[in-house]
Design an enzyme around this catalytic site. Structure first.
Site, PDB file in Angstrom:
ATOM      1  CB  THR A  55       0.558 -59.990  70.307  1.00 51.75           C
ATOM      2  OG1 THR A  55       1.669 -59.926  69.417  1.00 51.75           O
ATOM      3  CG2 THR A  55       1.063 -60.262  71.719  1.00 51.75           C
TER       4      THR A  55
ATOM      5  CD  GLU B 287       0.985 -58.726  75.082  1.00 52.30           C
ATOM      6  OE1 GLU B 287      -0.267 -58.745  75.027  1.00 52.30           O
ATOM      7  OE2 GLU B 287       1.702 -58.188  74.222  1.00 52.30           O
TER       8      GLU B 287
ATOM      9  CE  LYS C  26       3.045 -38.974  72.057  1.00 53.59           C
ATOM     10  NZ  LYS C  26       2.576 -39.957  71.050  1.00 53.59           N
TER      11      LYS C  26
ATOM     12  CD1 TRP D  90       0.349 -36.377  75.199  1.00 55.06           C
ATOM     13  CD2 TRP D  90      -0.200 -37.874  76.745  1.00 55.06           C
ATOM     14  NE1 TRP D  90       1.494 -37.039  75.540  1.00 55.06           N
ATOM     15  CE2 TRP D  90       1.189 -37.979  76.501  1.00 55.06           C
ATOM     16  CE3 TRP D  90      -0.766 -38.729  77.680  1.00 55.06           C
ATOM     17  CZ2 TRP D  90       2.008 -38.889  77.158  1.00 55.06           C
ATOM     18  CZ3 TRP D  90       0.049 -39.643  78.335  1.00 55.06           C
ATOM     19  CH2 TRP D  90       1.428 -39.724  78.076  1.00 55.06           C
TER      20      TRP D  90
END
Lengths: 552, 552
Positions: free
Chosen positions: A193, A338, A445, A450
């Site tokens: 990654t 992934e 936040k 959000w």
């Protein structure tokens, strides 16, 4: 066992990279791998020639002592030799480890050592980059240099690993390497990654996952590449197997167009025009660069039936402008290292008129979950949320080409009872279209709600004066966090923070409009071209950014 | 194990019919199964409704005592309930056994007993056909009748198996059946070969083979069905899973059009026109019947983007006339019960202009080997022959959806070291296009050379006076065998044997032209509509055919 129990009579036929190679070499032996050379004539090789070279390469690697299950790394651009390694290494039962050429030296050394790479195949033009870690990669027993360029910098390696030439090694071997029978669940290739959060983690693809993913790449519901296609793989082969295009090409017969190191818009667009590419795949940064280049140059993109974009969300305006200016439909895909990476593509549903606002609404979704992948969203407590296009949660996926762990790093916090936690926050609607609003770590936040940094960025980047925009959350005593907009203006363009805030106010809820603004020359990027918000956060923390305040 | 060996990190996610069902029910819950009712309004059910009914059906079957690995038979047309059984039975871990409704009673009873079918789901309109064997199928513990028609004939079964109604059973259950986790290599469904040679043999498909085959059905290189398609499945669901279309539809979102018992050209073409089918799949006999019907009727086939044909070679003239009259491209596929069935499709290579003679040349190939299937040809000694389009041998295949044995019948003579011997004789060219010239048993061996009966038949059927033609080999003292042409003339048309022989003489080598001819009212057909040459051979042996002789 119940005596009346019926058992399958099907053959126990393994899904392997060798099966992909056999199909491409035999049924599509005349399809081509075309490597751009920057000027003059591109290099051409048929799939049959690529397959014969892969056999020679495998023989050479075996002679060097590479055994089944051992990693062989590549440090290379997209080119014919890289394609040959894509087949030689997995087909001989070894593991292809594609190294990201844009990693910082310490990450590169870490990854080579963590995988235990035994051989590195390196493009001559990349020798200087690899040489920066030459003293720190003792597992490497041989370097194989592609091209005739200077490679003396590699000879300084402390273990005395030989520096060999790809061409010489292949010339010394015959085609006809006898591929071993490998278990379909054995390792075929690996990719780390990009490690924007924490250490890079190794994902190891199996033969089975590679084969299944290649079948998905052929699906008419997705990109659907066929023998009639000439696919310009701008997406690097060092990252997630170039989105499966090389393997998909060998199963489908699509010709591959490989740009080599010539990643500039000028070269890419000349390649398309000269070789009549029908499909091109790239990250939004590249698409954006092509768009910019096209402002001052005549481009012939008429051969492209579609483009695909992935790795980061493509701004709506990018999709819109390509369609307006070039009649080119760019379709977004979603995936991760992934996920091999295909997890979804944002094709509109049937009946939507191309080029309309509704069409763009669908195409700016992150994707629609791909057959073969299962998806769900869960709230902070892990409870599954409805597919109503409203409920916001973390996206989790599972399936035969989704990772279930990391190489020598179980990372249990990344998994949830058989599902991969993607770290992406978003919604799913009743037809499986998902909209990622943020990375979990990038959500702002504010006052118990959000705020989507991605949504703000997309709106800002649609403003004519804005070249790039990244929004991060900064601490706020009253609201917990508030958004800080980091803006790069187009050359020669002018816009004040107040103007941009006013522009946003018509598009998002008033309380979501940032009151903190900063202007800069460039948004920092990760090694794979995504916005890197870590330096922005550090810059803010260290009071290195010049912040303007706009009244809310 | 080598300590430096890299192992895959991929999830161990099984490829199952339940995964297909989940995808269709959730992502394409609004796609439909439309069942033709012969008049009035077709019956419609969404994939979400089909999935809910499949859950109810599984609950009912479990309550009747069906356990994992046990066979549940269907004796049914293509309709919604058959589709529900396609999912309920495999997803609950039982095995769907689709019974061919056109079998002779003794074959039907043999197959039910050989599989050990525990439950039979039967359409009310087919009760009389099933009732013919009611005294001979003691393994059946329950009959489930679809529809409200008379089913009293089933009550006479000697073991007292209850005769239940599908609708009542489902009404007594709730959706939400918890599908068990099944091994992907366990049995999902089974189908017996049509048994034109010897006893029918059972082929048992696994969950894995079913999933992989459904992915192939979505490939853009093949039929490539997508959510934009409405697929008229004329090919029966009782034979080789309707060529994988039902499972492919749930993975891709294509709406399914189910003709039920209304297989007449009038109904099929009204269905296409009313519901705007985009794709239709049928054997050549059906396509031919539609063509004939169209000679006296106005047909609207404009919604069809393509047709597919399989099960027997489609004559060139059939493909030609559909293209000329309706602009409809019919693409041939090749496969067998043993191959799930997709083994190849005859799409022309890129660059061939549709509608040209060259296009038709490609489209009259038997197919091009499909990604996922491997093919070779071998001579009588088993030696592999080159892919040169010239060498003639028996075609052998292997792959993840190819059978490796038969149910309780190893049949070693059907296999060759991991390859299925198809019994088809033909050539393969350098691009994987294969041309089947004959079944091994139908090749005419004349003077040490082979004569292709199929080639002669295709040429004959292109003659304007000929409706049907079958060619068989008959014993000849000098040449070993010589061809006998069995011809059915079109109503009102006239042609003599000498005329037809002259017609052939311009198309095949002179020594291949038959000197023996017979005219008849109809060529005998097998239960799946193929020419049945057994009665012709018997008729010749018993001197029941009136033979005309034409000088060579």
């Amino acid at each position: 066992m119940n005596p009346s129990m019926i058992t399958s009579t099907m053959q126990d036929f393994p899904l392997t990279v060798a099966a992909i190679l056999r199909h491409g070499a035999r049924v599509f032996g005349g399809s081509e791998c075309v490597t751009w050379t920057g000027g003059g004539t591109p290099r051409r090789a048929t799939f049959a020639e690529v397959a014969a070279n892969a056999e020679r390469l495998a023989a050479a690697l075996a002679r060097l002592g590479v055994r089944e299950g051992e990693p062989v790394a590549t440090f290379a651009w997209n080119n014919q030799e890289h394609l040959e390694a894509y087949f030689a290494v997995p087909c001989m039962g070894a593991v292809l480890h594609t190294l990201n050429i844009r990693l910082f030296p310490e990450q590169l050394a870490h990854i080579i050592n963590h995988a235990g790479d035994k051989v590195v195949i390196v493009d001559d033009t990349l020798v200087p980059l690899l040489a920066r870690v030459i003293g720190e990669i003792p597992t490497v027993e041989a370097f194989i240099v592609v091209g005739d360029g200077d490679a003396s910098a590699l000879e300084a390696n402390p273990t005395g690993a030989p520096v060999l030439r790809y061409r010489d090694l292949l010339a010394a071997e015959e085609p006809g390497y006898a591929w071993p029978e490998v278990d379909e669940r054995s390792a075929a290739s690996m990719c780390y990654t990009s490690g924007t959060t924490g250490d890079p983690k190794g994902v190891v693809y199996s033969h089975r996952s590679t084969f299944l993913h290649a079948m998905a790449v052929m699906s008419a519901s997705l990109v659907g590449i066929t023998e009639a296609d000439r696919v310009l793989a701008i997406v690097p082969m060092f990252h997630v197997n170039a989105w499966g295009l090389p393997y998909g090409a060998f199963l489908s017969g699509a010709t591959l167009h490989m740009p080599g190191p010539f990643m500039q818009p000028e070269h890419l667009t000349r390649f398309v025009a000269a070789e009549r590419s029908t499909l091109a795949s790239a990250v939004p940064t590249i698409w954006n660069a092509i768009l910019g280049y096209g402002e001052d140059h005549e481009l012939d993109l008429s051969s492209l039936r579609a483009g695909t974009s992935g790795g980061a969300a493509a701004p709506r305006v990018l999709l819109e402008r390509f369609e307006e200016r070039y009649g080119l439909r760019i379709i977004q895909g979603w995936g991760m290292t992934e996920t091999s990476p295909l997890g979804g593509m944002a094709f509109p549903p049937p009946g939507v008129e191309p080029g309309t606002a509704e069409d763009l609404d669908w195409r700016t979704k992150s994707g629609r979950v791909t057959a073969g992948v299962e998806m769900r969203i869960v709230d902070a407590s892990g409870a599954e949320l409805p597919w109503d296009g409203e409920a916001v949660g973390e996206i989790e996926v599972r399936g035969p080409w989704i990772t279930g762990s990391y190489h020598r790093d179980p990372a249990p916090d990344k998994f949830d009872g058989g599902w991969l936690r993607t770290g992406d926050i978003g919604t799913i609607d009743g037809r499986g279209y998902f909209q990622i609003t943020d990375r979990a770590k990038d959500v702002i936040k504010s006052g118990g709600e959000w705020i989507s940094s991605v949504e703000l960025e997309n709106h800002l980047m649609a403003h004519p004066a804005v070249a790039e925009a990244a929004v991060i959350g900064i601490p706020d005593p009253r609201w917990d966090e508030r958004p800080l907009a980091c803006v790069v203006l187009r050359p020669g363009a002018a816009a004040t923070a107040a103007e941009l805030a006013g522009f946003l106010a018509g598009k998002v809820a008033r309380w979501q409009v940032p009151e903190y603004w900063t202007f800069m020359d460039e948004i920092p990027k990760t090694t794979v071209g995504k916005f890197d918000k870590k330096p922005l956060r550090t810059g803010h923390r260290n009071a290195e950014l010049k912040i303007e305040h706009v009244d809310r």
